[in-house]
Design a protein around this motif. Structure first.
Motif, short mmCIF file in Angstrom:
data_model
loop_
_atom_site.label_atom_id
_atom_site.label_comp_id
_atom_site.label_asym_id
_atom_site.label_seq_id
_atom_site.Cartn_x
_atom_site.Cartn_y
_atom_site.Cartn_z
N GLU A 59 84.03 -69.20 17.64
CA GLU A 59 83.67 -68.90 18.95
C GLU A 59 84.62 -68.87 20.00
N LEU A 60 85.72 -69.64 19.75
CA LEU A 60 86.88 -69.47 20.59
C LEU A 60 87.45 -68.01 20.48
N HIS A 61 87.49 -67.64 19.28
CA HIS A 61 88.19 -66.13 18.97
C HIS A 61 87.34 -65.00 19.79
N ALA A 62 86.05 -65.35 19.75
CA ALA A 62 85.22 -64.32 20.47
C ALA A 62 85.48 -64.30 22.10
N GLN A 63 85.37 -65.68 22.43
CA GLN A 63 85.57 -65.75 24.08
C GLN A 63 86.92 -65.10 24.21
N MET A 64 88.05 -65.30 23.59
CA MET A 64 89.50 -64.52 23.85
C MET A 64 89.42 -62.95 23.93
N GLU A 65 88.60 -62.63 22.82
CA GLU A 65 88.47 -61.18 22.66
C GLU A 65 87.79 -60.49 24.01
N GLU A 66 86.52 -61.26 24.28
CA GLU A 66 85.62 -61.11 25.45
C GLU A 66 86.72 -60.92 26.73
N TYR A 67 87.55 -61.98 26.74
CA TYR A 67 88.41 -62.06 28.18
C TYR A 67 89.15 -60.76 28.16
N MET A 68 90.00 -60.69 27.11
CA MET A 68 91.07 -59.62 27.02
C MET A 68 90.49 -58.24 27.28
N LEU A 69 89.11 -57.98 27.08
CA LEU A 69 88.40 -56.74 27.12
C LEU A 69 87.61 -56.75 28.45
N GLY A 70 88.08 -57.76 29.26
CA GLY A 70 87.31 -57.75 30.64
C GLY A 70 85.78 -58.06 30.65
N LYS A 71 85.31 -58.61 29.34
CA LYS A 71 83.94 -58.92 29.46
C LYS A 71 83.53 -60.27 29.74
N ARG A 72 84.62 -61.26 29.91
CA ARG A 72 84.40 -62.57 30.33
C ARG A 72 85.34 -63.00 31.51
N ARG A 73 84.81 -63.70 32.43
CA ARG A 73 86.05 -63.97 33.58
C ARG A 73 86.72 -65.37 33.16
N VAL A 74 87.72 -65.86 33.92
CA VAL A 74 88.58 -66.92 33.48
C VAL A 74 87.62 -68.01 33.63
N GLY A 75 86.84 -68.19 34.44
CA GLY A 75 85.93 -69.40 34.90
C GLY A 75 84.77 -69.76 33.58
N GLN A 76 84.88 -68.61 32.84
CA GLN A 76 83.87 -68.54 31.63
C GLN A 76 84.38 -69.00 30.42
N LEU A 77 85.60 -69.11 30.41
CA LEU A 77 86.24 -69.73 29.16
C LEU A 77 86.02 -71.09 28.85
N ASP A 78 86.08 -71.37 27.56
CA ASP A 78 86.14 -72.82 27.26
C ASP A 78 87.33 -73.37 27.79
N ALA A 79 87.18 -74.70 28.17
CA ALA A 79 88.36 -75.23 28.83
C ALA A 79 89.74 -75.50 27.83
N ARG A 80 89.67 -75.12 26.63
CA ARG A 80 90.83 -75.52 25.60
C ARG A 80 91.22 -74.07 25.62
N LEU A 81 90.84 -73.00 26.14
CA LEU A 81 91.46 -71.87 26.25
C LEU A 81 92.57 -71.61 27.57
N GLN A 82 92.03 -72.65 28.51
CA GLN A 82 92.70 -72.37 29.86
C GLN A 82 94.42 -72.42 29.99
N PRO A 83 94.95 -73.21 29.13
CA PRO A 83 96.43 -73.18 28.86
C PRO A 83 96.93 -71.69 28.66
N GLY A 84 96.01 -71.16 27.88
CA GLY A 84 96.51 -69.69 27.54
C GLY A 84 96.73 -68.67 28.42
N VAL A 85 95.61 -69.00 29.66
CA VAL A 85 95.70 -67.99 30.90
C VAL A 85 96.71 -68.63 31.61
N ASP A 86 96.85 -70.01 31.91
CA ASP A 86 97.85 -70.69 32.60
C ASP A 86 99.35 -70.15 32.39
N PHE A 87 99.60 -70.12 31.18
CA PHE A 87 100.99 -69.90 30.65
C PHE A 87 101.10 -68.16 30.27
#
Length: 282
Positions: free
Chosen positions: A47-75
């Motif tokens: 599930e988290l891999h799917a969210q990362m893929e959607e985010y990098m493809l512009g299909k999911r916004r930052v606010g729609q990511l699982d909180a466990r992925l937020q450090p990946g955006v922050d850094f």
């Protein structure tokens, strides 16, 4: 032959890793066709891999990511979608090589190729950072070898040696956190690693043609990740040989009848055995 006489021809980095750890476990899954029970950690990782893929493809916004992925955006570990080409995300590959046994293909999915950074990235989820590989371990890891090799072949105008290969680990328990391991993949490392993969693949072909009772098992792997799901199958099949333990229980070495009870052998081995990891990074 197992699975209706079909030949084994499809390999991957995870298969190679499993085979090197325990040949019999590999045989149960990829030759006998047994299915490992789905683990909640694996489902979460998917599930988290799917969210990362959607985010990098512009299909999911930052606010729609699982909180466990937020450090990946922050850094900046998860790159901004505007800096990523769609074809560089979740890039699937399948290839054969003249040095591999005939008919064998190796398949995989590269999470991210970063052309401007000359880097190949694979994202992991883990319950504990103690499962994080060191740079020294990563240099010889089948996934690092195969994915870097494929990246160089597919991006000849964009990637050049040495290539940076990294594992990024997102923590799934406790406060959200992220860590990464970087390995510098040189020609020497890739050449050595590929030769090892070719040698392992040849052994996999040989093992695929054997009945399960004749395939080596590794006792030290029985407790991996909470316990191998095929221990009862091994118990019913017989002990076979167990890598470094095979001489201890072989008729050639001891001139006595080997232990036939798998459970007894596990019990005998338990003394002095270190605790295996309870969950793998996914």
């Amino acid at each position: 032959m197992a699975m209706g006489g079909k030949r084994w021809t499809k390999s991957s980095a995870s298969q190679i890793t499993t085979f090197r750890r325990c040949r019999r476990k590999w045989h149960w899954v990829y030759i006998e066709g047994l299915v490992s029970p789905s683990h909640p950690a694996a489902q979460l990782g998917t599930e988290l891999h799917a969210q990362m893929e959607e985010y990098m493809l512009g299909k999911r916004r930052v606010g729609q990511l699982d909180a466990r992925l937020q450090p990946g955006v922050d850094f900046g570990i998860l790159p901004d979608p505007i800096d990523v080409e769609d074809e560089d995300v979740e890039r699937r590959f399948s290839y054969s090589d003249s040095s591999l046994p005939g008919g064998v293909e190796i398949r995989g999915v590269i999470d991210l190729v970063e052309r401007k950074r000359n880097r190949v990235t694979d994202y992991k989820t883990t319950s504990n950072f103690r499962y994080q590989k060191s740079p020294e371990e990563l240099v010889g890891d089948p996934q690092a070898i195969l994915y870097t090799r494929e990246g160089l072949a597919s991006y000849q105008k964009h990637l050049s040696l040495p290539v940076d290969f990294r594992h990024v680990y997102f923590l799934t328990r406790g406060a959200p956190a992220v860590r990464e391991t970087n390995a510098t993949m040189t020609f020497e490392a890739l050449d050595k690693g590929w030769k090892g993969i070719v040698a392992t693949t040849k052994e996999m072909v040989k093992a695929s043609r054997l009945p399960i009772a004749e395939v080596d098992a590794n006792l030290d792997a029985c407790g991996d990740y909470g316990g191998c799901p095929f221990r009862s199958n091994c118990a019913a099949t017989g002990i076979g040989s167990f890598g470094p333990l095979s001489r201890m229980f072989s008729t050639t070495a001891t001139k006595e009848k080997p232990m036939a009870n798998f459970a007894e052998l596990l019990k005998a081995r338990k003394a002095g055995q270190t605790n295996p990891p309870s969950a793998p990074p996914l």
